[in-house]
Design a protein around this motif. Structure first.
Motif, short mmCIF file in Angstrom:
data_model
loop_
_atom_site.label_atom_id
_atom_site.label_comp_id
_atom_site.label_asym_id
_atom_site.label_seq_id
_atom_site.Cartn_x
_atom_site.Cartn_y
_atom_site.Cartn_z
N LYS A 10 -4.61 -19.28 69.16
CA LYS A 10 -5.47 -20.23 69.87
C LYS A 10 -5.92 -19.70 71.24
O LYS A 10 -5.38 -18.70 71.74
CB LYS A 10 -4.71 -21.56 70.01
N TYR A 50 -10.92 -29.48 61.86
CA TYR A 50 -9.89 -30.49 62.14
C TYR A 50 -10.30 -31.88 61.67
O TYR A 50 -9.79 -32.89 62.18
CB TYR A 50 -9.59 -30.52 63.64
N HIS A 53 -8.09 -34.92 61.40
CA HIS A 53 -7.55 -35.56 62.62
C HIS A 53 -8.60 -36.40 63.35
O HIS A 53 -8.36 -36.84 64.47
CB HIS A 53 -7.02 -34.49 63.58
N ARG A 56 -7.59 -39.47 65.19
CA ARG A 56 -6.43 -39.39 66.11
C ARG A 56 -6.92 -39.41 67.56
O ARG A 56 -8.01 -38.91 67.86
CB ARG A 56 -5.64 -38.10 65.85
N PHE A 58 -6.09 -37.69 70.01
CA PHE A 58 -6.21 -36.38 70.66
C PHE A 58 -7.36 -35.54 70.12
O PHE A 58 -7.54 -34.39 70.54
CB PHE A 58 -4.88 -35.61 70.54
N LEU A 62 -8.63 -31.91 71.44
CA LEU A 62 -8.33 -30.79 70.53
C LEU A 62 -9.58 -29.93 70.32
O LEU A 62 -9.53 -28.69 70.44
CB LEU A 62 -7.81 -31.34 69.20
N THR A 92 5.36 -27.99 66.27
CA THR A 92 4.03 -28.23 66.86
C THR A 92 4.13 -28.44 68.37
O THR A 92 3.32 -27.92 69.13
CB THR A 92 3.37 -29.47 66.21
N ARG A 103 5.70 -20.61 69.60
CA ARG A 103 5.34 -21.72 70.49
C ARG A 103 6.35 -21.87 71.63
O ARG A 103 5.95 -22.18 72.76
CB ARG A 103 5.20 -23.01 69.69
N VAL A 110 1.86 -29.63 73.61
CA VAL A 110 1.42 -29.85 72.24
C VAL A 110 -0.09 -29.66 72.11
O VAL A 110 -0.60 -29.36 71.04
CB VAL A 110 1.88 -31.24 71.73
N ASP A 111 -0.79 -29.84 73.22
CA ASP A 111 -2.25 -29.70 73.18
C ASP A 111 -2.66 -28.23 73.15
O ASP A 111 -3.65 -27.87 72.52
CB ASP A 111 -2.87 -30.37 74.41
N ASN A 113 -0.91 -25.08 72.10
CA ASN A 113 0.36 -24.63 71.52
C ASN A 113 0.28 -23.26 70.82
O ASN A 113 1.03 -22.99 69.90
CB ASN A 113 0.94 -25.71 70.60
N HIS A 116 -1.90 -21.89 65.25
CA HIS A 116 -2.02 -22.85 64.14
C HIS A 116 -1.62 -22.14 62.86
O HIS A 116 -1.89 -20.95 62.70
CB HIS A 116 -3.47 -23.34 63.99
#
Ligand code: CMP
Length: 142
Positions: A10, A50, A53, A56, A58, A62, A92, A103, A110-111, A113, A116
């Motif tokens: 990431k 994504y 999600h 969600r 976030f 994200l 995660t 990680r 968590v944002d 991390n 993936h």
């Protein structure tokens, strides 16, 4: 069984200049990199990736994060590749990740991390096809 999984280094980990260190962890775990490239995702690309999600809280953050800089996307192949990759990534939430995992060592939230990895064979197949054409995947012949 020999499996394939999809992986992302990431933007936070690319910015920390630890692409090679993370690739080394894949290799030490017996996972072979059979496709790899650097991309800077568009908003549309990240939203589509994504999509599960979408509802969600976030989701916006994200997508913002995943488009904030370049990432490495790769296909890893090996025995139980999906679980093996999840094990070396750690939980995660980096605060819950075991010592010595990617990680735990390279991420703090968590944002953001660091990595993936696909969570199941179905998502692995979908995620690989989302970023790679068949011609870009190079299984080892030796
Ligand atoms: P990833 O495996 O890329 O899939 C979705 C990402 O959303 C996840 O890693 C996290 O980085 C991010 N995320 C942010 N907040 C949460 C949360 N509360 N639960 C799960 N994932 C989250």
């Amino acid at each position: 069984a020999i499996e394939r999984t999809f992986s992302i280094v990431k933007p936070d980990a690319v910015a920390k200049n630890v692409i090679g260190e993370i690739y080394t962890r894949f290799e030490r775990a017996g996972l072979k990199i059979i496709a790899s490239k650097m991309i800077h995702m568009s908003k549309e690309q990240a939203e589509g990736f994504y999509a599960e999600h979408k509802e969600r809280p976030f989701f916006g953050a994200l997508v913002e994060f995943m488009t904030s800089g370049p990432v490495m996307v790769q296909v890893l192949e090996g025995e139980n590749a999906i679980a093996a990759n999840r094990e070396i990534m750690g939980a995660t939430n980096p605060q819950e990740a075991l010592r010595g995992t990617i990680r735990a060592d390279y991420a703090v939230s968590v944002d953001e991390n660091a990595a993936h990895g696909s969570d199941a064979p179905e998502s692995a197949a979908r995620e690989i096809a989302y970023f790679f054409s068949d011609e870009e995947i190079c299984p080892r012949t030796r």
